[in-house]
Each structure stands twice: as C-alpha cells, then as structure tokens.
Design a protein around this motif. Structure first.
Motif, mmCIF file in Angstrom:
data_model
loop_
_atom_site.group_PDB
_atom_site.id
_atom_site.type_symbol
_atom_site.label_atom_id
_atom_site.label_comp_id
_atom_site.label_asym_id
_atom_site.label_seq_id
_atom_site.Cartn_x
_atom_site.Cartn_y
_atom_site.Cartn_z
ATOM 1 N N LYS A 37 54.689 54.724 20.349
ATOM 2 C CA LYS A 37 55.891 55.399 20.853
ATOM 3 C C LYS A 37 56.698 54.548 21.830
ATOM 4 C CE LYS A 37 53.946 60.097 20.672
ATOM 5 N NZ LYS A 37 53.650 61.305 21.492
ATOM 6 N N ARG A 67 60.514 60.316 9.057
ATOM 7 C CA ARG A 67 61.402 60.861 10.082
ATOM 8 C C ARG A 67 60.611 61.512 11.219
ATOM 9 N NH1 ARG A 67 62.822 63.925 13.465
ATOM 10 N NH2 ARG A 67 64.531 65.433 13.544
ATOM 11 N N PHE A 68 59.381 62.017 10.913
ATOM 12 C CA PHE A 68 58.581 62.730 11.913
ATOM 13 C C PHE A 68 57.505 61.853 12.552
ATOM 14 C CE2 PHE A 68 60.253 66.137 9.206
ATOM 15 C CZ PHE A 68 60.797 66.958 10.170
ATOM 16 N N PRO A 70 55.674 59.320 15.169
ATOM 17 C CA PRO A 70 55.840 59.217 16.622
ATOM 18 C C PRO A 70 56.901 58.187 17.029
ATOM 19 C CG PRO A 70 53.520 59.386 16.081
ATOM 20 C CD PRO A 70 54.251 59.235 14.777
ATOM 21 N N GLN A 73 60.576 59.347 16.862
ATOM 22 C CA GLN A 73 61.061 60.190 17.954
ATOM 23 C C GLN A 73 61.619 59.310 19.075
ATOM 24 O OE1 GLN A 73 60.950 63.360 16.840
ATOM 25 N NE2 GLN A 73 59.933 62.301 15.160
ATOM 26 N N SER A 74 60.948 58.177 19.310
ATOM 27 C CA SER A 74 61.432 57.234 20.321
ATOM 28 C C SER A 74 62.700 56.533 19.855
ATOM 29 C CB SER A 74 60.344 56.203 20.640
ATOM 30 O OG SER A 74 59.190 56.819 21.164
ATOM 31 N N ASP A 77 65.636 58.835 20.386
ATOM 32 C CA ASP A 77 66.015 58.833 21.804
ATOM 33 C C ASP A 77 66.749 57.544 22.166
ATOM 34 O OD1 ASP A 77 64.843 61.306 22.147
ATOM 35 O OD2 ASP A 77 62.956 60.502 22.928
ATOM 36 N N SER A 98 66.801 61.670 9.596
ATOM 37 C CA SER A 98 66.683 61.909 11.035
ATOM 38 C C SER A 98 67.967 62.449 11.644
ATOM 39 C CB SER A 98 66.316 60.590 11.750
ATOM 40 O OG SER A 98 65.119 60.061 11.257
#
Length: 220
Positions: A37, A67-68, A70, A73-74, A77, A98
């Motif tokens: 991450k 897309r999911f 870990p 997700q970073s 962001d 995403s």
C-alpha cells in the motif's frame, strides 16, 4: 521524475515498461507489488504506471478485480492528490474500472484479439505515431455527453489513424467509438491508452515513436 510500476497477478508488460523507462529514458523505477500500500516514497511530481497484461486473468471483467487491490486504493488517493498515473492497455481498463477515467473498454468489434502496429495521432500534436497494440478488449466506449465533454475539454489524447494522420473508421483497430485510443482526466494527471508506447522506445525495436508519447504526456 520517478516512476512506480504496479505488478498484479497476470501483468505481463511490467518488465517491458521498466526496461523502457530505465534504459531508454534513464528514469528511476520502483516495482510495486499489488498487495502493498505504501506510496510514501513518491511525490505528486512522480508517476505511477499500471502496465499491460491480464490482471487476475481478466476474470469478471478486464481490470474489475485489480481495481480492489490494496495498492490501487493508494493509487486512487495518489491521483486524487494530483499525482500522475499512466495506465497502458490493461492499465487503462483498470483506470476506467476505478473511475479515475470515464468510460469502459469493451470487446473488440471483430471479437478477436488484435496484435499489430497501429497509428495514433493527437489533434494538437499533428504527427502520426506508430505504436503497437495487443488486446482483446480495447474498444473504448462512453455516452454521448461524456464523449462531447472529453472532446470539448481536450481530454482525448490519441485517436487511431493511418500513417499520414487521417482519422477514419477504416484505421480503427478495435472499433473504439470516435476512434479513441487514449484519454486523460479533467485534472490532466491521469492518462489511459490502449497502444503500448513501451514497445516502441528503442532503435533495436525498429521504432522509437513511443518516446514521443511519453514526451507528449509530460512524462519525460
């Protein structure tokens, strides 16, 4: 500029991208495992790359599982903070899944995997570039409102064309709507394209047009 390349199960163009960035462009490159991450070593002046391949075997839909992960997700962001993100082929599919880019990538119109050189052009650039494609689900599609917004905001990066830059359905390798080969987000920091610039970046490959793609995107 430093680059991070995310490696998913099924990625198969990650080392091609690493080689192009490190050896052809003399960039610092870090390989990023999908289960990690941490992106703290990157600033918003750097770029995260989602490479081509078949993440998670393209089960469900291309990019739908990746897309999911870990790391994604970073990456989301990072992009939302203004960091640069480039998705090539399967990476483009992941960016759309995403919702970092609008639209979807559908099966090719001819219902066959296509692997050959294509020509792409940007209206502002005015020069046709020969860049290879290799995909079975590369037909870009979006609704008319989204397409009109992309065109009006100059978010269409590349369109399929002939070697002289003529844009016509005849030269559309996958049936993509409006011949679209690549787009960017409204913020201008997330880029997605189906053709592979990393496969056209060295004299030994007989083609260096891919370097022009990186320059055009400001990733040089």
């Amino acid at each position: 500029m430093k680059f991070g390349i995310v490696v998913f199960p099924g990625s198969n163009c990650d080392r091609d991208m690493q080689d192009a960035l490190q050896h052809d462009m003399n960039k610092e490159v870090l390989m990023l495992w999908h289960k990690d991450k941490d992106l703290s070593m990157f600033s918003t002046d750097d770029c995260i790359v989602l490479p081509g391949g078949f993440s998670y075997g393209d089960y469900l839909r291309c990019g739908a599982i990746a897309r999911f992960s870990p790391m994604m997700q970073s990456v989301i962001d990072f992009a939302n903070k203004g960091g640069k993100v480039l998705g090539v082929c399967n990476g483009f599919q992941i960016l759309c899944e995403s919702h970092l880019l609008p639209g979807v990538l559908l099966p090719n119109a001819q219902q066959k995997f296509v692997c050959k050189n294509s020509f792409i052009i940007n209206d502002q650039q005015g020069k046709a570039l020969k860049i290879p494609v290799a995909h079975g689900d590369g037909r870009y599609f979006a609704g008319e409102q989204v397409l009109n917004e992309l065109e009006a905001n100059n978010q269409v990066l590349f369109k399929y064309c002939d070697e002289n830059g003529k844009i016509d359905p005849l030269y559309n390798v996958n049936g993509a709507i409006r011949n679209i080969a690549g787009i960017k987000n409204s913020g201008g920091n997330v880029f997605g394209m189906m053709p592979h610039p990393e496969r056209a970046s060295n004299d030994q490959l007989g083609n260096k047009d891919g370097l022009e793609v990186f320059r055009f995107l400001g990733l040089n």
